[in-house]
Design an enzyme around this catalytic site. Structure first.
Site, PDB file in Angstrom:
ATOM      1  N   LYS A  26      10.399  18.929  65.700  1.00 12.93           N
ATOM      2  CA  LYS A  26       9.315  19.901  65.510  1.00 12.93           C
ATOM      3  C   LYS A  26       9.027  20.478  66.886  1.00 12.93           C
ATOM      4  O   LYS A  26       8.518  19.773  67.766  1.00 12.93           O
ATOM      5  CB  LYS A  26       8.077  19.198  64.946  1.00 12.93           C
ATOM      6  CG  LYS A  26       6.842  20.076  64.808  1.00 12.93           C
ATOM      7  CD  LYS A  26       5.677  19.304  64.174  1.00 12.93           C
ATOM      8  CE  LYS A  26       4.442  20.180  64.021  1.00 12.93           C
ATOM      9  NZ  LYS A  26       3.335  19.434  63.369  1.00 12.93           N
ATOM     10  N   ASP A  55       2.153  25.687  53.681  1.00  8.88           N
ATOM     11  CA  ASP A  55       2.211  24.257  54.014  1.00  8.88           C
ATOM     12  C   ASP A  55       1.894  23.378  52.815  1.00  8.88           C
ATOM     13  O   ASP A  55       0.766  22.903  52.695  1.00  8.88           O
ATOM     14  CB  ASP A  55       1.244  23.959  55.163  1.00  8.88           C
ATOM     15  CG  ASP A  55       1.470  22.579  55.748  1.00  8.88           C
ATOM     16  OD1 ASP A  55       2.522  21.983  55.477  1.00  8.88           O
ATOM     17  OD2 ASP A  55       0.585  22.108  56.476  1.00  8.88           O
ATOM     18  N   GLU A  87      -0.662  15.389  50.717  1.00  9.60           N
ATOM     19  CA  GLU A  87      -1.645  15.848  51.693  1.00  9.60           C
ATOM     20  C   GLU A  87      -2.661  16.799  51.067  1.00  9.60           C
ATOM     21  O   GLU A  87      -3.833  16.787  51.422  1.00  9.60           O
ATOM     22  CB  GLU A  87      -0.890  16.549  52.843  1.00  9.60           C
ATOM     23  CG  GLU A  87      -1.794  17.128  53.915  1.00  9.60           C
ATOM     24  CD  GLU A  87      -0.996  17.738  55.059  1.00  9.60           C
ATOM     25  OE1 GLU A  87       0.244  17.623  55.060  1.00  9.60           O
ATOM     26  OE2 GLU A  87      -1.631  18.334  55.960  1.00  9.60           O
ATOM     27  N   GLU A 121       2.314  23.954  66.284  1.00 11.41           N
ATOM     28  CA  GLU A 121       1.081  23.163  66.320  1.00 11.41           C
ATOM     29  C   GLU A 121       0.958  22.343  67.603  1.00 11.41           C
ATOM     30  O   GLU A 121       0.603  21.167  67.557  1.00 11.41           O
ATOM     31  CB  GLU A 121       0.989  22.261  65.078  1.00 11.41           C
ATOM     32  CG  GLU A 121       0.967  23.063  63.778  1.00 11.41           C
ATOM     33  CD  GLU A 121       0.808  22.193  62.534  1.00 11.41           C
ATOM     34  OE1 GLU A 121       0.133  22.647  61.596  1.00 11.41           O
ATOM     35  OE2 GLU A 121       1.365  21.081  62.491  1.00 11.41           O
ATOM     36  N   ARG A 179      -0.989  11.791  57.436  1.00  6.04           N
ATOM     37  CA  ARG A 179      -0.954  12.189  56.016  1.00  6.04           C
ATOM     38  C   ARG A 179      -0.403  11.079  55.121  1.00  6.04           C
ATOM     39  O   ARG A 179       0.227  11.349  54.097  1.00  6.04           O
ATOM     40  CB  ARG A 179      -0.153  13.476  55.807  1.00  6.04           C
ATOM     41  CG  ARG A 179      -0.511  14.623  56.727  1.00  6.04           C
ATOM     42  CD  ARG A 179      -1.965  14.976  56.686  1.00  6.04           C
ATOM     43  NE  ARG A 179      -2.285  15.969  57.726  1.00  6.04           N
ATOM     44  CZ  ARG A 179      -3.524  16.351  58.006  1.00  6.04           C
ATOM     45  NH1 ARG A 179      -4.552  15.804  57.372  1.00  6.04           N
ATOM     46  NH2 ARG A 179      -3.733  17.249  58.936  1.00  6.04           N
TER      47      ARG A 179
END
Lengths: 716, 716
Positions: B303, B380, B408, B307, B184
Site C-alpha cells: 500500500k 471502499d 468494516e 492514506e 477492521r
C-alpha cells in the site's frame, strides 16, 4: 351548561355540513366528474376578479361566459358581472383578433401559441387577460384558469402562464359498436345513441364535450376500430353530423374508424383493391360527401389486415398503398388518415417483433397526411411492456402513440389502477434513436422530427354508467390522458393530486394518501398480475382473470398465455434476446444491449426479454422463483394497503362514493389474491419449489381456480 | 397402554438425541468451523470405500490420510483401512507421478489440471481415484471428496469430477498489526502470536491452514497493509518462517505487506527512493535473505502513497517505478508484488475516479511479476458499489480483485450479512471492455487477457475468538470467499447451503430457511444502511453506526458522509453522470450510457451516479423520498424476518450457537432500526416531507441519535 354544549354541537354539525363539497345534488354519483368538488383554496380568495370582460360573441364565448360565471360565483360565492367595456379588476378573455388585448403580448409569443395555446397574464389595473389565437385556445385558457383558482397553492394575483400543447391532435378512440356495445368497455353501453340520432340529442354529448375540452382533448373517433362499414352510410353520417355540431364549440372534431372493405360491402363494388380506379373514386366520392355533411371532419382511423380485418394486403398491396389511397381522398379537405401499426399474424415466432418488421420497410412511403398509430408496447396494452420499437426508428414517417385508457388488461373498471404512471413511463422512455434524450415524447411531439402532424390517442373508458367510467377512480385515467396529451412533461403525481382535489376533496391527508395510492396502484396490478416482465397471462377472450394455463384446441398460439410465459421445468420467460427471437435488435443502443443482457435489463422487464432459470439469482439475493412469489404477494399486500388507506378516509368523502369505492377495493383485494394464487400455483407446477413460508399460503387450490368460469354478464 | 406410550416417548427422545450433530465435544462453540457437523446424507451411505490407498508418503499425504480416516470413520461409523497394495473398493489418492493411477486419465486432461486441479473418477473394480499433478492438488481433491460425501444429494458411486481453480493465487489478506491488534478485525486479536514466535507454535496455525486448504486458499498475507517496517527485520522473518513451515504441507504460501520506506526506517538508508542504487540493492539483499529463510515465500503486498503511507510518489516516481523495483528484487526467486490501486487524495472532486485516473496512464508499464490489487468498488468496501472501472480497462496490466471478508461497513461481526451475494454480484458484472460477457471474473481469471498471474484476495475476518470470526455466520464469508476464489462461477446459494450443512445441520427446513436468510441478508444491510446507491454514511473512524450528519472541523472532506450523499433541499445523491464528475466515462459502453442515465441506471446504484430531486418519480410509482423511506424500513423488516426465522429453528440447532446467533440477530434488528431512523430523520431535514404513515414511525429522535457516541471497546 347543558344547553350551551348542545348549541356547540349543533354549530359543529352545521359547519360540518357547510364544509361538505357543494355539488348541487344530494347524491354524489360521480356524474360530475372532475367538476364535482368546488372547494376553493383559502390562498386564492383574493384572486377573484370583479368583472368578466368578453368583447366577442359566439357559441364558444357563450361557453366561456357560462363556465366563468358559474364557477366564479360558486367558488367565491359572489355575483361576478359580465361587462362590455373594460374596467379595472377584470378577467378578460379573448383572441388576438381583439387588438385592445394584444398590446400586452409580443407578436412572437402569440405566434408560438399556435391554434390551441394560450397565455394568462395579469397586466395593469389588476386586469388578468386570457388570450389565444383562437376561441378554442381561449376556452382552454378559461378552463385552466378555473382549475388554478380551485387547486393552486400559489398566489394567483400575478399570473403569467404560457401553455402550448405537446400534440396538435389529442384524441379519444371509442371502440363503440353501432349496436351500442363497447368493445373492451367496462362502463356500460355506448354514449352514442345511434337509434335516436339524429332526432334526439342526448345531453351526455355536451357533457362529454365539456369534460374533454376542460382537459384539452380535441378529437373523438366515435366508432370501434373493428369498424362496421355502415358508419359510412349517409344515414350514419347524418347522425355523426349532429354529434359534430354539439362538439364544435368545444373544439372537438369527430373522426371515424373505417372498414377498408367498405367500397365492396356498402359501395357495391366487386372489391376494395386500393389500386382499383373504382375503389379510389368511391373513396373520393365518400370523402366529398362526408365533408359536405361535416365540414370540419377530422379523418379516418384504420385497422387493416389485423385480427381478421380487411386491408390492402388482401390485394397484394402494402399498408402504404392502402393508407395513401385514403389519404389522397381526404387531402383536399384537410383530413388525415390514422393507420394502425397493430398487426401480427400467427405464423411469426414472436408477435412482439411483427409490427416493426412489417412497417419499417415502408418508412418514408406514406403521404404527409398519414400518421401511423402505434400502441405504446409491442404486444397489446399489458400492465407493463417495453416501448414499441417503432418509436424513433421510423424516422421518415409520422407516428402517434395509442394508449389504452380503458383497462382491458388491468382489472377492467373493478380495480383501482391509475394509468398516469404507465403513460408517463412510456412517454419518458428514451428511444436513443437520435442520441440521448430522444424520448418517446420527443420523437412523437415534433421536438426531434419535423412531423407534419403530431397526435396522440387514448382508447376511451367512457360509457353510459352514471359515473361515466365504471369506477370513480377510473375517471382519473381519462383525465390524466388528456393532461399528458396537452403536456407530456407534466408530473403525473401533480395531475393525480389536482384530479383528487377537483373530484373529491382538498383535505391534505386525503389528497396525499390517495395520490400515493394512485401512484402505486399500477405497480400493484403489475405485481399481482404480471410481475418481472411477464405478460398476457389473462383468460381467453375476456382478458380479465388469470389463466396462465389456458390451452384451447385449434386456437392461435399467439392468443394463448403459454406462447408468452414459456414456463418449463428449467425456468420462465420469453427469450427475446440475441440468443432467442432477437427482438432486442429492434431497439437502438444502448437499449439493445441493456435489454439483451439479463444483468442490465431492468428487473421489471426481465421475463419479457429473457427465459431465465428458476434459480436465477437476482442482485437482491433472491432467486427468480422466490422473487416471483415475493412480487405476487407484494401486489396483494399493496391492494390491501389501498383498501386500508381508503377506510381511514371515510369522514373525508361523501358516503355514496366512499361505499362504492370501498366495495371495488374489496373486490380488488379478493381478485389480487385470485391472481397471485393462480399464477404462483400454476408456475409452481413447473418450478417444483415451495412457496417460501414467510411469504404467504395460497388461499385457493389450483384445481379449483382452473375450473372457474368468468361471468361476463356485468360487462359489455 | 400407559407403559407403551412411555416407551414410545423414550424411543423418540433417544432417537432425537442420536440425530443431533456429532461434534466430539459437549459445547459447540464454532471453533470447528465447517467441520462441525458430520451428518451423512442417507443417499451416500453406499459410497463408502472399503480401503484407502496411498502409495506415497509425505507431510501432505499424512494430512490426506488423517483427513480421510477421521472423516470416513466418523461419517460411516466404520474402520476404513489404509492399504499399500491396490484392492477393489479402494479410494486411491495420488499424483501423476504414480503411473499405476494415470492409466485412467488422458495426458491432456491431466495437463489441464495445472498445479492445483484434480480429478475424482470412479474406475474399474469399484475403485475411485483422486488424482492431481501435485500433492496439494491431491489434498484439494481429498477435501472435495469428503465434502461431497457429506453434502451431496447425488449418487456418489460413479464419480467423474474435474476441478481446476479459477485463480492461481487465492489469498487472504490479514490486516494484523505486530502488536496483536487487527485493523477492521471484529473477532478478537490477531492469530499470530509474534511475541511467542518462533519458540511457541500455536495449534491455531495448523487449524487455520487446514480450514484454508479445505476450501482452496493457498496464500496468506500475514500483516496489515499499513505495514510496520519491522516485519522485514530478520527477527520477524524467523518468526514468519515458522508459520510458513506449518502452512507448507497445506499448500499455503506466506506473503508479507511491506512498508515502502523500509530501507530508510530499518535499513539505515537516507531515503527509500526507488531510483536510488542503495535502495535497489537493499531490497535485493532483503529478498535474498527472505528466500534463504523462507524458500517458497510468496511475495509482497504494498500500500503505497495512500492514506499517509510512504511510496514512490514521495520521490517523484510513479507507482510503476516503485512496483517494478520491488518486482526486480523478487524476480530471481519467483516472488510477486501485489501493488494496491487504492489511492485517493483529498483534492480531487470525486474520490471514486482517482484510482482509475492515477493507474490508467501506467497501463503496460509494470513488470510481469507485478499484479495490481484493486478493490471491488471505486470507493471502499461499501455495502454496495459499482465495480471499480479499472477492471477490464487496464488491458496491458495484470489485475487482481481485493474483496473484504471482514465487514468494516456491514455491521462488523454483529450483523448477519452473507457476502457471497456481494462477491458474486461483483464477479458477475460485465465490464464490456472486450465486448459482451467480459465479466470481472473473466477479465481477472485469464479467460480474456493473457495474464501472467491470476489472483484474488480477501481481507480476512479471522481472529482469536473461539469461533474465529466473531459471528457464527461470519464464518460463511471466509468459506464463500475461498469457494469463489476456487471457482468464480459457483452459485453462492449452493455454497451457502453446503456451508450450512457442514456447519449446522442437514435438516431441509433449516437449510432452506437459513440459506434464504443468508442470500437476502446483504440486501437487508444495504436497505437499512445505504439503499439506492447511497454510500459512506457511517460514523467517523469506527465505520459502524450511522452518522450521515458527521462534520468534523478540519477533516478531509472525502472522509465525511456529506461528501458522498450531498443531500440538499433539492434532492439526494452524488452526480457522477456526464453532467457531474463524469465518473461514468470511466466505464465501457453500454455501462457508461446505462449509469449515465437515471432511467437506465439500476435503482440499486441510482444515488451513486445521480443527484435526484426528492420528488423524482421511480417506475414503481413512488417518488424518491417515499422509496427511500420504504427501503430503509424494508431493511428493518428483513432483519426482523431473519430473527423470526431463526427463532423457528430452535430445535434444529445446538443450544449454544442458537442462543449466540439469536442474541446477534436481536442486536441486528435494534441497529437496523437505529440506521433507519438516523438516516431517514436526517434526510428528512432536507426533504421536508413526511414519512408515509403506512410505512413506519421512527423509534428514535434525531437529536438523541446525534448525541450517541459509539463504544468501541469491544472491538479491536
Amino acid at each position: 351548561m347543558y344547553n350551551k354544549a348542545l348549541i356547540v354541537i349543533l354549530l359543529v354539525l352545521v359547519s360540518t355540513s357547510l364544509c361538505t363539497p357543494a355539488t348541487g345534488q344530494t347524491k354524489i354519483d360521480g356524474s360530475q366528474l372532475w367538476f364535482t368538488n368546488t372547494e376553493l383554496n383559502a390562498e386564492t380568495i383574493k384572486a377573484c376578479p370583479d368583472y368578466i370582460y368578453l368583447s366577442q360573441k359566439s357559441e364558444t364565448y357563450n361557453i366561456i361566459k357560462k363556465e366563468l360565471q358559474d364557477n366564479l360565483n360558486t367558488l367565491f360565492n359572489k355575483d361576478v358581472k359580465v361587462i362590455k367595456k373594460l374596467k379595472p379588476g377584470s378577467l378578460c378573455v379573448g383572441t388576438t383578433a381583439q387588438k385592445n388585448l394584444t398590446t400586452y403580448f409580443s407578436d412572437s409569443e402569440l405566434k408560438e401559441l399556435g391554434n390551441d395555446g394560450f397565455i394568462i397574464r395579469t397586466v395593469k389595473n389588476n386586469n388578468t387577460i386570457i388570450i389565444a389565437n383562437t376561441e378554442i385556445g381561449a376556452l382552454y385558457g378559461t378552463y385552466h384558469y378555473i382549475r388554478l383558482l380551485q387547486t393552486s397553492k400559489d398566489d394567483l394575483v400575478n399570473l403569467n402562464i404560457v401553455e402550448v400543447p405537446s400534440y396538435d391532435r389529442r384524441l379519444l378512440n371509442h371502440w363503440d359498436n353501432l349496436n351500442g356495445t363497447v368493445e373492451r368497455g367496462y362502463a356500460g353501453h355506448s354514449l352514442w345513441q345511434w337509434d335516436e340520432l339524429p332526432a334526439t340529442i342526448s345531453p351526455r354529448y355536451e357533457a362529454y364535450a365539456r369534460a374533454n375540452a376542460s382537459i384539452g382533448i380535441n378529437g373523438s373517433v366515435l366508432n370501434n376500430v373493428n369498424a362496421s362499414p355502415d358508419i359510412l352510410k349517409t344515414e350514419y353520417l347524418n347522425k355523426v353530423s349532429v354529434i359534430a355540431k354539439v362538439f364544435r364549440p368545444y373544439g372537438i372534431k369527430v373522426y371515424l374508424s373505417v372498414n377498408f372493405a367498405s367500397p365492396s360491402v356498402i359501395g357495391g363494388l366487386s372489391d376494395a383493391n386500393p389500386k382499383s380506379a373504382d375503389v379510389i373514386q368511391w373513396w373520393k366520392d365518400k370523402a366529398k360527401e362526408i365533408y359536405t355533411i361535416i365540414p370540419d371532419f377530422g379523418g379516418f382511423l384504420v385497422k387493416a389486415n389485423s385480427e381478421g380485418q380487411p386491408g390492402p394486403n388482401d390485394y397484394g398491396c402494402t399498408h402504404a398503398d392502402g393508407a395513401n389511397m385514403l389519404a389522397d381522398a381526404l387531402q383536399p379537405y384537410g383530413g388525415i388518415v390514422m393507420w394502425r401499426a397493430f398487426v401480427y399474424n400467427p405464423k411469426g415466432n414472436d408477435r412482439a417483433k411483427q409490427s416493426y418488421d412489417e412497417f419499417m420497410p415502408l418508412d418514408g412511403q406514406f403521404r404527409s397526411n398519414v400518421i401511423i398509430q402505434v400502441k405504446n408496447g409491442p404486444v397489446d396494452f399489458q400492465p407493463r411492456e417495453p416501448i414499441s420499437s417503432l418509436f424513433g426508428q421510423m424516422k421518415h414517417t409520422t407516428l402517434m402513440p395509442e394508449l389504452q385508457i380503458t383497462k382491458e388488461y388491468l382489472g377492467f373498471s373493478d380495480h383501482l389502477s391509475f394509468l398516469g404512471t404507465l403513460f408517463k413511463e412510456f412517454l419518458d422512455t428514451d428511444t436513443y434513436t437520435e442520441g440521448r434524450n430522444t424520448t418517446v415524447s420527443k420523437v412523437t411531439d415534433g421536438s426531434v422530427f419535423n412531423d407534419s402532424i403530431t397526435a396522440i390517442a387514448g382508447v376511451a373508458n367512457i360509457g353510459l354508467d352514471t359515473n361515466w367510467c365504471g369506477h370513480h377512480f377510473a375517471q382519473a385515467n381519462w383525465y390524466v390522458f388528456g393532461k399528458l396529451a396537452w403536456n407530456n412533461q407534466l408530473s403525473v403525481r401533480d395531475v393525480a393530486k389536482e384530479w383528487l382535489m377537483q373530484t373529491f376533496s382538498h383535505d391534505e391527508d386525503f389528497v396525499s394518501s390517495m395520490s400515493r395510492v394512485m401512484m402505486e396502484s399500477r405497480e400493484a396490478v403489475v405485481n399481482y398480475m404480471t410481475p418481472l416482465g411477464l405478460h398476457h397471462l389473462m383468460g381467453w377472450g375476456h382478458h380479465y382473470g388469470p389463466e396462465p394455463w389456458c390451452v384451447i384446441e385449434g386456437a392461435r398460439p399467439d392468443w394463448l398465455p403459454t406462447y408468452y410465459h414459456k414456463a418449463d421445468s428449467i425456468g420462465l420467460g420469453f427469450n427475446r434476446s440475441s440468443t432467442g427471437t432477437n427482438a432486442v435488435a429492434q431497439y437502438a443502443e444502448p437499449l439493445k444491449s441493456v435489454y439483451d443482457d439479463p444483468k442490465l435489463c431492468p428487473e421489471e422487464l426481465l421475463l419479457w426479454f429473457h427465459h431465465l432459470p428458476w434459480d436465477y439469482e437476482l442482485n437482491n439475493g433472491k432467486d427468480l422463483w422466490t422473487e416471483l412469489c415475493y412480487r405476487y404477494n407484494l401486489g396483494v399486500e399493496q391492494a390491501q394497503q389501498f383498501e386500508e388507506t381508503w377506510n381511514t378516509l371515510q369522514n373525508k368523502v361523501d358516503m355514496d362514493r366512499f361505499k362504492e369505492v370501498q366495495q371495488k377495493l374489496a373486490t380488488q383485494v379478493r381478485e389480487a389474491i385470485w391472481w397471485r394464487d393462480a399464477c404462483v400455483l400454476y408456475f409452481q407446477t413447473f418450478s417444483d419449489r415451495p412457496i417460501p413460508h414467510e411469504l404467504f399460503k395460497p388461499v385457493h387450490k389450483l384445481e379449483d381456480l382452473k375450473k372457474l368460469k368468468f361471468n361476463m354478464t356485468h360487462h359489455n
